[in-house]
Motif scaffolding. Structure first.
Motif, PDB file in Angstrom:
ATOM      1  N   ASP A 174       6.879  11.338 -10.977  1.00 32.97           N
ATOM      2  CA  ASP A 174       7.119  11.828  -9.784  1.00 32.97           C
ATOM      3  C   ASP A 174       6.496  12.031  -8.876  1.00 32.97           C
ATOM      4  O   ASP A 174       6.054  13.809  -8.411  1.00 32.97           O
ATOM      5  N   LEU A 175       5.706  11.500  -8.955  1.00 36.95           N
ATOM      6  CA  LEU A 175       4.172  11.839  -7.285  1.00 36.95           C
ATOM      7  C   LEU A 175       4.289  10.768  -6.497  1.00 36.95           C
ATOM      8  O   LEU A 175       4.251   9.392  -6.539  1.00 36.95           O
ATOM      9  N   ASP A 176       3.343  10.792  -5.538  1.00 36.28           N
ATOM     10  CA  ASP A 176       3.135  10.145  -4.684  1.00 36.28           C
ATOM     11  C   ASP A 176       2.091   8.666  -4.469  1.00 36.28           C
ATOM     12  O   ASP A 176       1.170   8.806  -6.072  1.00 36.28           O
ATOM     13  N   GLU A 178       0.042   7.291  -4.038  1.00 36.24           N
ATOM     14  CA  GLU A 178      -1.655   7.378  -4.264  1.00 36.24           C
ATOM     15  C   GLU A 178      -2.211   7.724  -5.667  1.00 36.24           C
ATOM     16  O   GLU A 178      -2.753   7.482  -5.531  1.00 36.24           O
TER      17      GLU A 178
END
Length: 224
Positions: A174-176, A178
């Protein structure tokens, strides 16, 4: 037994060095003197700890700005066994044409520091149990990240260094995009250069078969 005896005859210097390592209270062989360390280096040059002076470093453990809130190292320095150091030099050379480089947070860590860390965080997902020791104590584990060479700025990663939450795990998604890409890039590069990832810390890597290097408890002052 016969095969072991023959092997020790053939590799007498190495066997002798191994036999002379004293056992600590947990029954672990730990190199505790400069004399024994130098004896091992003479028997096998790969045992040498090299001070990293050609890459960016940010050693939080030489300050109070770390999870223990205590100064654990007498000065900011990174030492690594020769094979680990040489692998990172090759990686740094690979990164430079892309405008990227390495920033190292920690390398060799005296065993006594591992004991102090365990007192504060007795959780083997994030700290090494003194009963087994750490790849850091063997000089073959490294904590690091990627930076832009032009500015020295770190590439965005899932968490700050030494964040002991699930966000630091390699399987946390659950991260961007990039950030995920940067984490994957670091892991791919490190694995391509002979390192293994610790699944619970995106920054921590160690050489394969770390136990071939003995645990050490020699202070930075003695390594200068």
């Amino acid at each position: 037994m016969k095969n072991i005896f023959i092997l020790c005859l053939l590799l007498a210097p190495l066997c002798l060095a191994a036999q002379e390592i004293p056992l600590n209270k947990y029954g672990l062989p730990v190199v505790t003197t400069r004399q024994l360390y130098e004896q091992q280096v003479r028997a096998d040059g790969q045992m040498r700890l090299i001070k990293v002076d050609n890459m960016a470093i940010d050693v939080k453990y030489a300050t109070t700005q770390n999870f223990t809130k205590k100064v654990l190292y007498p000065f900011a320095a990174v030492y690594l066994r020769q094979p680990a150091y040489e692998a990172l030099v090759r990686l740094q050379e690979f990164l430079e044409p892309m405008g990227l480089g390495l920033k190292i947070f920690d390398g060799y860590r005296p065993y006594r520091v591992t004991e102090k860390m365990w007192e504060i965080v007795p959780d083997d997902r994030y700290a090494a149990d003194p009963k087994t020791g750490s790849g850091h104590n063997r000089g073959v584990a490294v904590d690091l990240t990627l930076i832009y060479l032009k500015t020295g700025q770190e590439l965005p990663m899932p968490t700050p260094y030494d964040d002991f939450t699930e966000k630091a795990h390699h399987d946390y998604m659950d991260l961007d995009p990039e950030v995920l890409e940067n984490r994957t890039l670091l892991r791919s590069l490190m694995e391509a250069h002979g390192f293994v990832a610790l699944e619970t810390e995106w920054w921590h890597y160690y050489l394969k078969n770390p136990s071939r290097f003995p645990l050490m408890d020699i202070g930075f002052e003695e390594l200068q």
